[in-house]
Write a protein that holds these residues in place. Structure first.
Motif, PDB file in Angstrom:
ATOM      1  N   PRO A  21       0.808  -1.233   0.000  1.00 39.69           N
ATOM      2  CA  PRO A  21       0.000   0.000   0.000  1.00 39.69           C
ATOM      3  C   PRO A  21       0.838   1.279   0.000  1.00 39.69           C
ATOM      4  O   PRO A  21       0.387   2.312  -0.494  1.00 39.69           O
ATOM      5  CB  PRO A  21      -0.834  -0.118   1.273  1.00 39.69           C
ATOM      6  CG  PRO A  21      -0.921  -1.589   1.531  1.00 39.69           C
ATOM      7  CD  PRO A  21       0.405  -2.152   1.062  1.00 39.69           C
ATOM      8  N   GLU A  22       2.046   1.215   0.510  1.00 37.70           N
ATOM      9  CA  GLU A  22       2.898   2.406   0.532  1.00 37.70           C
ATOM     10  C   GLU A  22       3.270   2.874  -0.872  1.00 37.70           C
ATOM     11  O   GLU A  22       3.696   4.018  -1.058  1.00 37.70           O
ATOM     12  CB  GLU A  22       4.155   2.168   1.387  1.00 37.70           C
ATOM     13  CG  GLU A  22       5.044   1.046   0.932  1.00 37.70           C
ATOM     14  CD  GLU A  22       4.695  -0.332   1.494  1.00 37.70           C
ATOM     15  OE1 GLU A  22       5.635  -1.131   1.681  1.00 37.70           O
ATOM     16  OE2 GLU A  22       3.515  -0.627   1.724  1.00 37.70           O
ATOM     17  N   THR A  23       3.127   2.020  -1.879  1.00 36.49           N
ATOM     18  CA  THR A  23       3.432   2.416  -3.260  1.00 36.49           C
ATOM     19  C   THR A  23       2.317   3.264  -3.863  1.00 36.49           C
ATOM     20  O   THR A  23       2.546   3.940  -4.864  1.00 36.49           O
ATOM     21  CB  THR A  23       3.668   1.189  -4.160  1.00 36.49           C
ATOM     22  OG1 THR A  23       2.467   0.406  -4.223  1.00 36.49           O
ATOM     23  CG2 THR A  23       4.830   0.347  -3.660  1.00 36.49           C
ATOM     24  N   LYS A  29       1.737  10.282  -7.051  1.00 36.07           N
ATOM     25  CA  LYS A  29       2.701  11.353  -7.331  1.00 36.07           C
ATOM     26  C   LYS A  29       3.003  11.453  -8.819  1.00 36.07           C
ATOM     27  O   LYS A  29       3.167  12.536  -9.365  1.00 36.07           O
ATOM     28  CB  LYS A  29       3.994  11.083  -6.552  1.00 36.07           C
ATOM     29  CG  LYS A  29       5.122  12.040  -6.868  1.00 36.07           C
ATOM     30  CD  LYS A  29       6.373  11.648  -6.113  1.00 36.07           C
ATOM     31  CE  LYS A  29       7.555  12.472  -6.582  1.00 36.07           C
ATOM     32  NZ  LYS A  29       8.808  12.011  -5.969  1.00 36.07           N
ATOM     33  N   HIS A  30       3.036  10.299  -9.486  1.00 32.67           N
ATOM     34  CA  HIS A  30       3.369  10.260 -10.914  1.00 32.67           C
ATOM     35  C   HIS A  30       2.124  10.202 -11.803  1.00 32.67           C
ATOM     36  O   HIS A  30       2.230   9.991 -13.010  1.00 32.67           O
ATOM     37  CB  HIS A  30       4.277   9.058 -11.199  1.00 32.67           C
ATOM     38  CG  HIS A  30       5.627   9.212 -10.587  1.00 32.67           C
ATOM     39  ND1 HIS A  30       6.615   9.993 -11.148  1.00 32.67           N
ATOM     40  CD2 HIS A  30       6.155   8.708  -9.445  1.00 32.67           C
ATOM     41  CE1 HIS A  30       7.702   9.941 -10.390  1.00 32.67           C
ATOM     42  NE2 HIS A  30       7.444   9.179  -9.347  1.00 32.67           N
ATOM     43  N   ASN A  31       0.948  10.414 -11.191  1.00 38.50           N
ATOM     44  CA  ASN A  31      -0.317  10.376 -11.922  1.00 38.50           C
ATOM     45  C   ASN A  31      -0.528   9.078 -12.691  1.00 38.50           C
ATOM     46  O   ASN A  31      -1.041   9.079 -13.803  1.00 38.50           O
ATOM     47  CB  ASN A  31      -0.439  11.574 -12.872  1.00 38.50           C
ATOM     48  CG  ASN A  31      -0.493  12.880 -12.126  1.00 38.50           C
ATOM     49  OD1 ASN A  31      -1.193  12.998 -11.128  1.00 38.50           O
ATOM     50  ND2 ASN A  31       0.260  13.853 -12.583  1.00 38.50           N
ATOM     51  N   LEU A  32      -0.093   7.976 -12.099  1.00 42.34           N
ATOM     52  CA  LEU A  32      -0.307   6.656 -12.692  1.00 42.34           C
ATOM     53  C   LEU A  32      -1.505   6.005 -12.006  1.00 42.34           C
ATOM     54  O   LEU A  32      -1.526   5.876 -10.779  1.00 42.34           O
ATOM     55  CB  LEU A  32       0.927   5.769 -12.520  1.00 42.34           C
ATOM     56  CG  LEU A  32       2.134   6.153 -13.354  1.00 42.34           C
ATOM     57  CD1 LEU A  32       3.335   5.322 -12.950  1.00 42.34           C
ATOM     58  CD2 LEU A  32       1.834   5.942 -14.827  1.00 42.34           C
ATOM     59  N   LEU A  63      10.704   2.680 -11.104  1.00 44.60           N
ATOM     60  CA  LEU A  63      10.982   1.410 -10.428  1.00 44.60           C
ATOM     61  C   LEU A  63      11.841   1.628  -9.193  1.00 44.60           C
ATOM     62  O   LEU A  63      11.584   1.052  -8.138  1.00 44.60           O
ATOM     63  CB  LEU A  63      11.709   0.446 -11.377  1.00 44.60           C
ATOM     64  CG  LEU A  63      10.844  -0.433 -12.248  1.00 44.60           C
ATOM     65  CD1 LEU A  63      11.719  -1.277 -13.177  1.00 44.60           C
ATOM     66  CD2 LEU A  63       9.963  -1.327 -11.415  1.00 44.60           C
ATOM     67  N   GLU A  64      12.868   2.455  -9.327  1.00 45.97           N
ATOM     68  CA  GLU A  64      13.727   2.751  -8.180  1.00 45.97           C
ATOM     69  C   GLU A  64      12.921   3.367  -7.047  1.00 45.97           C
ATOM     70  O   GLU A  64      13.068   2.992  -5.884  1.00 45.97           O
ATOM     71  CB  GLU A  64      14.865   3.692  -8.596  1.00 45.97           C
ATOM     72  CG  GLU A  64      15.897   3.045  -9.488  1.00 45.97           C
ATOM     73  CD  GLU A  64      16.894   4.046 -10.065  1.00 45.97           C
ATOM     74  OE1 GLU A  64      16.848   5.247  -9.699  1.00 45.97           O
ATOM     75  OE2 GLU A  64      17.711   3.622 -10.903  1.00 45.97           O
ATOM     76  N   GLU A  65      12.048   4.304  -7.389  1.00 44.62           N
ATOM     77  CA  GLU A  65      11.253   4.981  -6.373  1.00 44.62           C
ATOM     78  C   GLU A  65      10.247   4.034  -5.723  1.00 44.62           C
ATOM     79  O   GLU A  65      10.051   4.057  -4.505  1.00 44.62           O
ATOM     80  CB  GLU A  65      10.534   6.168  -7.009  1.00 44.62           C
ATOM     81  CG  GLU A  65       9.969   7.113  -5.992  1.00 44.62           C
ATOM     82  CD  GLU A  65       9.495   8.421  -6.615  1.00 44.62           C
ATOM     83  OE1 GLU A  65       8.642   9.063  -5.987  1.00 44.62           O
ATOM     84  OE2 GLU A  65       9.965   8.789  -7.715  1.00 44.62           O
ATOM     85  N   LEU A  66       9.621   3.185  -6.520  1.00 49.15           N
ATOM     86  CA  LEU A  66       8.672   2.209  -5.970  1.00 49.15           C
ATOM     87  C   LEU A  66       9.376   1.234  -5.042  1.00 49.15           C
ATOM     88  O   LEU A  66       8.887   0.929  -3.945  1.00 49.15           O
ATOM     89  CB  LEU A  66       7.966   1.456  -7.100  1.00 49.15           C
ATOM     90  CG  LEU A  66       6.932   2.262  -7.891  1.00 49.15           C
ATOM     91  CD1 LEU A  66       6.565   1.527  -9.172  1.00 49.15           C
ATOM     92  CD2 LEU A  66       5.709   2.547  -7.044  1.00 49.15           C
TER      93      LEU A  66
END
Length: 74
Positions: A21-23, A29-32, A63-66
């Motif tokens: 859920p933290e993702t 943030k990235h409007n995805l 991917l790095e941020e997730l």
């Protein structure tokens, strides 16, 4: 159970958001889109990001941020 190796670009977006859920905040943030509508559960991250205009470099950063959000450094 979530993958031990972290998030990959071929994982379905809804599965990622459900398992970690933290993702959800990163996706927002990235409007995805990460909810069932308009994103089906099976839609992979790579496809969803590409549909939003994310090129290869932006997808790598995403991917790095997730993975950072779930505590998995890749």
């Amino acid at each position: 159970e979530p993958a031990a190796t972290g998030i990959t670009q071929h994982m379905p977006v809804r599965a990622i958001a459900s398992a970690w859920p933290e993702t959800q905040a990163v996706f927002d943030k990235h409007n995805l889109p990460w909810q069932d509508c308009p994103v089906p559960f099976w839609a992979p991250l790579s496809q969803t990001a590409a549909a939003q205009g994310f090129g290869p470099t932006a997808r790598r950063r995403l991917l790095e941020e997730l993975n950072e959000a779930i505590g998995k450094d890749k």
